[in-house]
Scaffold this active site. Structure first.
Site, short mmCIF file in Angstrom:
data_model
loop_
_atom_site.label_atom_id
_atom_site.label_comp_id
_atom_site.label_asym_id
_atom_site.label_seq_id
_atom_site.Cartn_x
_atom_site.Cartn_y
_atom_site.Cartn_z
N CYS A 10 -6.66 -27.91 8.05
CA CYS A 10 -5.40 -27.22 8.29
C CYS A 10 -4.51 -28.06 9.20
O CYS A 10 -4.97 -29.01 9.86
CB CYS A 10 -5.62 -25.84 8.90
N ASP A 26 0.85 -1.18 0.00
CA ASP A 26 0.00 0.00 0.00
C ASP A 26 0.89 1.24 0.00
O ASP A 26 2.10 1.15 0.15
CB ASP A 26 -0.97 -0.01 1.18
N ASP A 36 -7.84 -7.72 1.72
CA ASP A 36 -6.84 -7.89 2.76
C ASP A 36 -7.44 -7.44 4.09
O ASP A 36 -8.34 -6.61 4.11
CB ASP A 36 -5.58 -7.06 2.48
N HIS A 64 -4.28 -21.49 11.71
CA HIS A 64 -5.66 -21.93 11.50
C HIS A 64 -6.51 -20.82 10.87
O HIS A 64 -7.22 -21.06 9.88
CB HIS A 64 -6.32 -22.38 12.81
N CYS A 98 -12.32 -28.61 8.97
CA CYS A 98 -11.09 -27.94 8.54
C CYS A 98 -9.95 -28.95 8.39
O CYS A 98 -9.75 -29.82 9.24
CB CYS A 98 -10.71 -26.87 9.56
N GLY A 114 0.98 3.73 2.15
CA GLY A 114 1.35 4.25 3.45
C GLY A 114 0.63 5.51 3.84
O GLY A 114 0.79 6.01 4.96
N CYS A 142 -5.82 -28.22 12.91
CA CYS A 142 -6.99 -29.07 13.16
C CYS A 142 -6.67 -30.55 12.96
O CYS A 142 -7.32 -31.41 13.56
CB CYS A 142 -8.15 -28.65 12.26
#
Length: 376
Positions: free
Chosen positions: A311, A90, A271, A340, A309, A92, A314
């Protein structure tokens, strides 16, 4: 940068963005790596467990520490951080304004005092691009004037006037630098402002999209205190004013619900610090809503955070163990919780993309909310 719309389902889009460093499938969530590091995880975690194709870094913070020159001399963001995929940086401008009570906005830019050492600085459209050339990011955001909401009509009018003028200065400077061999593989996005006022959003969008050389367009100035419905209405109004053949980025948003609602309204890129910030506070995202892992009821719970999940957390750890880690103030909790939550966000985007491609986004959205009602 190459961009292609692969599929649409009403307003929702599944696209491909190709930069020098990665091929990005949208809709995409960009983990926030403010200081060229996603909080609580390292680049090995990113590569091994999450595999994002793009993350976000912060121009303001990197300019002040360690400095853009240091990062340039150490090979740019990719070599410096060892994250080999794409970076978006970005401008700033938001941090320069929001982190300093005595910052000032002038016609030429934003003057601010460093929150680190009190030194005075001026961000101009040219200055923030020079910093981002040093950083070597794949997508650069230009300097814009973001008014805090609520704001008067005059303040919003002034902000879009400055934003348009700075956009013209930015694109002219970028073309000049590219003619000198600088930033040849870096792309540049403009930022539409206007608060939640539709007429001002229309003016800003029309003025910026008339500048044909931008590689993409963002909607800025939302998720700053307005209601969710005001945000959704503003996005729904603004996206049809944005080019269909370029990426659409909604900055700083947001909750899982925000992502679903705004993908439906045609946004490609997101984001937000929420996954990692909430993780550090013990709030974990699941297919059935949020849980606070500090809660005493999880102390002896053998189940994973979310049984749906896949991941690494998990698949290996119980709610009871994570409850123990956070209560014992073990630093490993921050890493596991962040992994996670980031996986949840990235997987949510993959699920939406697949639903768009299969022309069943409405069904996906209905199921998304139904799970929250059934299990929440």
């Amino acid at each position: 940068m190459k961009f292609k719309v692969e599929a649409t389902d009403n307003g929702a889009r599944a696209c491909i963005i190709q930069t020098q460093h990665s091929t990005i499938q949208t809709p995409v969530f960009m983990p926030v790596g403010t200081a060229a590091a996603v909080k609580a995880v390292d680049t090995i975690d990113l590569k091994t467990h999450l595999n994002p194709q793009i993350i976000l870094a912060n121009t303001y913070h990197l300019y002040l520490r360690p400095s853009s020159q240091v990062i340039r001399d150490l090979g740019g963001l990719h070599r410096f951080s060892k994250f080999e995929k794409s970076f978006l940086t970005d401008s700033g401008g938001f941090q320069a304004f929001s982190l300093n009570s005595n910052s000032k906005i002038y016609d030429e830019g934003i003057e601010f005092v460093s929150h680190i050492d009190g030194s005075k600085h001026l961000f101009t459209p040219q200055k923030v691009l020079d910093i981002q050339y040093d950083l070597g990011s794949d997508i650069m955001m230009i300097l814009d004037d973001l008014p805090a909401l609520p704001a008067t009509k005059q303040r919003i009018k002034d902000s879009i006037t400055k934003t348009t003028r700075w956009a013209k200065e930015s694109i002219e400077y970028h073309k000049q630098k590219q003619s000198q061999g600088v930033g040849l593989n870096q792309n540049i996005f403009a930022i539409i402002q206007g608060g939640i006022d539709k007429e001002f959003r229309k003016i800003s969008a029309q003025e910026l999209t008339a500048i044909k050389d931008f590689d993409g367009f963002a909607i800025g100035g939302l998720s700053v205190g307005e209601s969710s419905q005001d945000m959704y209405d503003t996005v729904e109004f603004t996206t049809p004013l944005m080019p269909k053949d370029k990426p659409r980025y909604l900055m700083g948003v947001g909750t899982p619900e925000d992502l679903v609602e705004n993908v439906q309204r045609g946004i490609d890129m997101f984001d937000c610090v929420m996954p990692t910030r909430n993780a550090r506070n013990g709030t974990l995202f699941t297919s059935f809503g949020k849980i606070n892992i500090r809660n005493a009821k999880f102390k002896t719970d053998p189940k994973p955070i979310d049984e749906e999940c896949d991941c690494v957390v998990c698949q290996n750890y119980s709610r009871g163990y994570l409850n123990h880690l956070i209560r014992a103030k073990e630093l490993s909790f921050f890493r596991l919780a962040s992994l996670h939550n980031l996986h949840y966000y990235l997987n949510l985007m993959k699920q939406m993309r697949q639903a768009i491609i299969e022309q069943r986004f409405s069904e996906f959205k209905k199921d998304f909310y139904a799970k929250r009602v059934e299990k929440g």
